[in-house]
Each structure stands twice: as C-alpha cells, then as structure tokens.
Scaffold this active site. Structure first.
Site, short mmCIF file in Angstrom:
data_model
loop_
_atom_site.label_atom_id
_atom_site.label_comp_id
_atom_site.label_asym_id
_atom_site.label_seq_id
_atom_site.Cartn_x
_atom_site.Cartn_y
_atom_site.Cartn_z
N ASP A 117 0.86 -1.17 0.00
CA ASP A 117 0.00 0.00 0.00
C ASP A 117 0.90 1.23 0.00
OD1 ASP A 117 0.99 0.05 2.57
OD2 ASP A 117 -0.89 -0.53 3.52
N SER A 148 -0.20 -10.29 -0.87
CA SER A 148 -1.28 -9.84 0.01
C SER A 148 -1.58 -10.83 1.13
CB SER A 148 -2.57 -9.60 -0.80
OG SER A 148 -2.98 -10.79 -1.46
N SER A 337 -5.80 -12.95 5.14
CA SER A 337 -5.08 -12.13 4.18
C SER A 337 -4.81 -10.75 4.77
CB SER A 337 -5.90 -12.01 2.89
OG SER A 337 -7.14 -11.36 3.15
N TYR A 338 -4.10 -9.92 4.01
CA TYR A 338 -3.73 -8.58 4.48
C TYR A 338 -4.98 -7.80 4.86
CZ TYR A 338 -1.36 -4.06 4.54
OH TYR A 338 -0.85 -2.84 4.92
N PRO A 339 -5.05 -7.27 6.10
CA PRO A 339 -6.32 -6.70 6.57
C PRO A 339 -6.52 -5.23 6.30
CG PRO A 339 -4.79 -6.83 8.39
CD PRO A 339 -4.06 -7.38 7.19
#
Length: 626
Positions: A117, A148, A337-339
């Site tokens: 990100d 991710s 997964s990536y939160p």
C-alpha cells in the site's frame, strides 16, 4: 549472487523465509532484539540461485521533524511553516538501520517485502535509502515483492514476479507527512500555549502537568462529527405529529395498515381527512392493489477494512483499534489475508473453492462449508458479488487456513470468526423469500401493509448477525374486494432526537468523507480519546462517544473564528486526499500540493492568532455550562 530481502515486520520475514527457503534456513541475531536475520538459498529470476538474507524493519525506519533551531520554544510559531525538515530515528530505528546497512554492504540486490500500500511503498523507500548509504552499487538493483497474504504458492509467485517501487506513492506519503507535520506542530503549539495552563488549573489538580492540546488534519474533522451529533441532540425540539391507522380482521388476529402519507404535523388537517374517510366510507375499505413477488436478501460484499472495523464494533462492541490490531496479528500468523484494503471485489483468478475447502475442518462451520462445495440443498457455492472499490493493491479480507481452536486471544478469536463467516456468506446464495404488499383505499386515503415469507435462508445460516425473518402472514385479498375495518383511529406521536454517536457510525462517516484511510481511521478515533476530546459512555448494552467540554470548545472556538469549514468539517482533508491520489496518478507533483495547502494553513494561522480571544471566550462559556 547475494540478495537481501527486507520485510515490514519480523513475523513476515520469518514466514517468508520459511517458504522461500523450503524450511531450510538459519537464524542470526541483529542489533535489535526483536529483529532476526534468516539465511537461505533461492533462485530469483533477476539473480539466479542466490544466497539470501531476509530481515525486517518494525514499521517506519525514519520519522520527520523540524530542524533543532525550530524546536518548541526556540522560534516564533509561524516560522514552522517554512522550517527545514529533517529525517529522525529513535534508538530502536537506529539499531534496525545499522542491521540493514551491515547486511546490504556486500549485497548484489535488495528486494523489498513491505505491505503493498502507499505506506508500504514509503517504508520500502526508507529501506532503500538506508541500504544505499552502505552500498551505492545497489542503485537500480532494487525490486519489490507484490503479495497480500502468506500462503506458500502466493509467496513463491511474488518472489518469481518482482516489480519496482512506486515513486509516486512514495511522494504522496511524503506530501501528507509534511503537511501533517507543519500544520500539526503550528496549531498544537499555539493551542497548548493558549489553553494548556488554563485547562491544567481547571482540572483542580487532576492533571499533574500542562496538557498538550494537539491538532491533526484528521483528528479535528473526526471530533467535529461527534460534536455535531451532540449538538443536534442538545438543540433538538420535539414536535407532535398525527397520523391515521386502520386494521382488518385476519383470522383470530388483526392486520394493521399504515397511512401512505406517513404523518403530518398539522392536527387539524389530519382530523379533517379522518372525518372525510369516516363520512364517505364508514367501516368499508376497498382493495386497490395487491403485489406479490419473489424477493431476496443479498449476501454481503467481500470484506474491506472499514467494514471489518464497523461490524466488529457493532457485533462485538470492540474498538476499531482493537479489531484492526487483532486482524494484523492474524495476518502475521498466516490465518487471514492482508487486513488493510479498500477492495470489495475478488480477482477472477482466485481459487475461492480451495479457500472454502480449508474451512471444512473447523467444526463450527464444517457442515456449512461442505454443503457449499457439494451443492446439496438450495445453498450452493456462488462467486461473490462485486463492489465498486478496488485499490489495485490487495484483494478483500478472507481466511487463508483454518485456525481451529488454536487461538488464545479473545479479540483474535472473534475477528477470525467474523472474517470466516463473512467470507463463507460471500460465497453463498442470497437468502430468498416472497413479499406481498396490499393497498387499501378508505375514503380518499390509501393505507398499505407488507409481509415477507422467507423460503431459503442460505447465507443467513452462517452469517447469523444479519436478521431477515418471516413476518405475520397477510390476509388473502383480491383487487376490488371490499373489506370491513376492525379499527380506524387517529393517533399522535412525538419526534425523537438521534442517538449519540457510536463508533461504528463514526467509522462510516470518516470513510464516506475521506477522513483518514482504512488503515488509520482507528488511530484517529483513539487519538481524540487520549487527548480527552471525547469519552465513551455506556447506556444499557450500547457504547456511545460523547464530546468533552474541551472537545466542544475547540470545535465551537474555530467556528467563532470563521474556520468551521476548514477545521471541524471534512472538506479540507478530503481535498488533500484527492490531491494525494492525483500525485499517485501522475497528474500533480508533490511540491505544488505541499505549497498550495501550506499556504492555506498559514492564512488560517494568521486568522486564528488575530482572534485568539474568541477561543478563550468560547472555552470559558462551554466550561461554565457543562
């Protein structure tokens, strides 16, 4: 060849090195006790079979501050808007930087494994600058992994398909950091010097030292939402309204029909209409419309960070910070997964059936997951609905593997259960039913009753927080049929104020108005609680956010000055987020955005300084009545 890989957290470095090293890696200590170095071999497309060291940072590697000449008390406040900015490091950050420089000294390549990100790009850039200090030959020999979650095949794919850091995203983050620093320092120093000692005296010894009255470009609009709700309630004046209601017999019970006009605030008008109905129709009403059709209760969209925080607040009374912290821990352990994501659409190439299969081993929902895959009954696996948001960095949040009963932390247990139930609900059939609406005409007025019969619960069986129940059955009527009224009454009621703000409502407002990101909303709410601008108040089972006298005074003080649209409203911050996105898209440059927004803040500071007595007067007035 030697490749140094650097992750954002040690837990990620440990997990990735275990996958890339095939379980064959050795661990070394670093100068920082929580950061480890993992050595193994891997065949990268850009370097071939290489000796690899995987290490990590612990979030940001540097901070921003003004130069020492512009420290608090050493300069006039307005000069901070143009003061030189320097990168800083804490002692822990310095130890981590020393480790990166040491490992990079003999490296041929660096590969960044930070979160994908904007913030992750910036942290990756900080890492690269530190590596280059030790080894200038790494210039142009830096790659980044795009991933991710920590499932093995996904990590291997990321290692074999390296990308480059996004410099535009780095510029966007640096822009936001500089604006937040300059505006925050200027107004925090001003407000603290103006009000700090006064608030300390008013606390009657409860505060041991002068409090810091901080300003933040997201803090104040967040506070503004809470104060606005509080004031709407305080200023609310109840009004009486009147309405008509009729009912007809339905077996041994009655069915009520609601007035199509809703309600009116003029008693005489309602009384005249009521009298007209009685005189023209007495106890007879005519069926003028019957609509009967299939209906559905839609399954939820794929899970985003904001939805996670909002629903954990609603369902578990869990703060946004607690739920996000728990989700981060679950991600680091490889369970979800990536939160931190804004995406509510799954990419078409994901094997979602395999993820459902992982959940067949958990006794809490194994039967449900098995039935989805087998297609037994009405509830079969369906590809999730697609929302309108895609941050192009991460898919929605979903469970990677079943955790069974292995979690000890209560918050992590609840968040994992919510993520899993939400995901299974996404992959299910909508709930299906049948709706009927009947309209009666009594004199000149129309009245309506509606009912639902739930035929297939489907996703509701796993997503038990959402309710959709069969209502009381309506009578069987046909258009043109005349029915006799059981009752006909003219009633009155009184308008009610809204409730105080809940955290889930505040999260929604912040998200809708671009205040913070999915990753920082929780931090801003936590910050205004720490500053004692708002407090939590429990009423029965619900917890509300209530502004303190200080919070109210800050919002109304800036309103008195004429800065309500700039400080306590979301407009300025929302425009900044638009500008940051333009930087990411290549349509604006960093310097132009910084200069434009800082110029505005210089004007706001001048206006505030000239009208500082208004801030004091408002504070005194609010304090005297609360």
């Amino acid at each position: 060849m030697r490749v140094v890989c650097i992750a954002e957290k040690n837990s990620i470095a440990k997990a990735v090195s275990g996958i890339l090293g095939g379980g064959r890696c050795t661990r070394r200590d670093s100068p920082h006790k929580y950061i480890k170095n993992y050595d193994f071999s891997f065949d990268f497309p850009f370097a071939g079979l290489s000796n690899v060291t995987m290490t990590s940072v612990a979030g940001h590697l540097t901070g921003l501050d003004l130069d020492p000449a512009h420290a608090w008390g050493k300069c006039p406040i307005p000069t901070v808007f143009e003061a030189p900015i320097v990168d800083t490091r804490t002692k822990d950050q310095q130890k981590i930087a020393d480790n990166i420089r040491k490992e990079s000294r003999n490296a041929d390549y660096v590969m960044i494994w930070t979160d994908c990100d904007r913030e992750g790009e910036y942290i990756g850039w900080e890492i690269v600058q530190t590596s280059l200090q030790a080894n200038r030959s790494l210039q142009g020999r830096v790659f980044r992994a795009v991933f991710s979650h920590l499932e093995a095949r996904h990590i291997l794919q990321a290692a074999r398909n390296p990308q480059r850091l996004d410099q535009r995203a780095v510029d966007a983050v640096r822009t936001r950091m500089e604006i937040d620093l300059r505006s925050g320092v200027a107004f925090t120093r001003f407000l603290t010097e103006l009000l700090g000692s006064k608030i300390e005296r008013d606390s009657n010894g409860k505060k041991k030292q002068r409090p810091v009255i901080s300003y933040g470009t997201c803090q104040f609009p967040t506070l503004g939402f809470v104060v606005d709700r509080y004031e709407r309630i305080r200023r609310f004046v109840p009004e009486t309204f009147w309405y008509l209601q009729i009912s007809i017999a339905n077996g041994s019970e009655t069915t009520s029909f609601q007035w199509d006009r809703g309600h009116l605030f003029d008693r005489l008008t309602v009384a005249v209409l009521y009298e007209m109905c009685v005189k023209s129709a007495d106890l007879k009403a005519e069926v003028v419309d019957v609509k009967s059709k299939p209906t559905s209760k839609w399954r939820p969209l794929p899970l985003t960070t904001v939805e996670l925080q909002k629903n954990c607040s609603r369902f578990f009374k869990m703060s946004a910070k607690t739920s996000l912290d728990a989700a981060e821990k679950l991600y680091q352990k490889g369970f979800i997964s990536y939160p931190r994501t804004e995406t509510d659409t799954f990419p078409n190439n994901m094997n979602l059936e395999a993820l459902v299969e992982q959940q067949t081993s958990d006794s809490r929902w194994s039967t449900y997951a098995q039935n989805l895959l087998s297609g037994n009954g009405t509830n079969k696996f369906r590809w999730p609905r697609s929302g309108k948001h895609d941050d192009k960095a991460h898919p929605p949040i979903y469970p990677i593997v079943s955790c069974g009963q292995s979690l000890d932390n209560e918050a992590e247990k609840k968040v994992y259960e919510y993520v899993t139930r939400h995901f299974l609900a996404c992959c299910s059939e909508d709930s299906k039913g049948h709706s009927t609406t009947i309209t009666l005409k009594w004199g000149p007025e129309k009245f309506t009753a509606s009912g639902i019969v739930v035929l297939e619960r489907n996703f509701l069986d796993i997503y038990h927080w959402m309710k959709w129940e069969t209502t009381k059955e309506l009578p069987h009527l046909e258009i043109g049929q005349e029915v006799e009224l059981a009752t006909h009454v003219m009633k009155d009621g009184t308008t009610s104020p809204p409730n105080q703000m809940t955290e889930s409502e505040l999260i929604l407002l912040m998200d809708a108005n671009g205040i913070g990101t999915d990753a920082t909303i929780a931090e801003h709410i936590e910050k205004i609680q720490q500053r004692e601008y708002i407090k939590k108040k429990k009423v029965n089972k619900q917890t509300y956010l209530i502004p303190t006298s200080l919070g109210i005074a800050l919002v109304h003080g800036f309103e008195a000055i004429g800065l309500e649209d700039s400080f306590a409203k979301p407009f300025l911050r929302r425009q900044m987020e638009v500008d940051l996105k333009l930087i990411c898209d290549g349509n604006k440059n960093k310097n132009d955005v910084v200069n434009e927004i800082i110029t505005k803040y210089q004007e706001y500071y001048g206006l505030t300084s000239r009208n500082q007595n208004k801030l004091i007067d408002v504070y005194n007035n609010i304090k005297s009545i609360m």
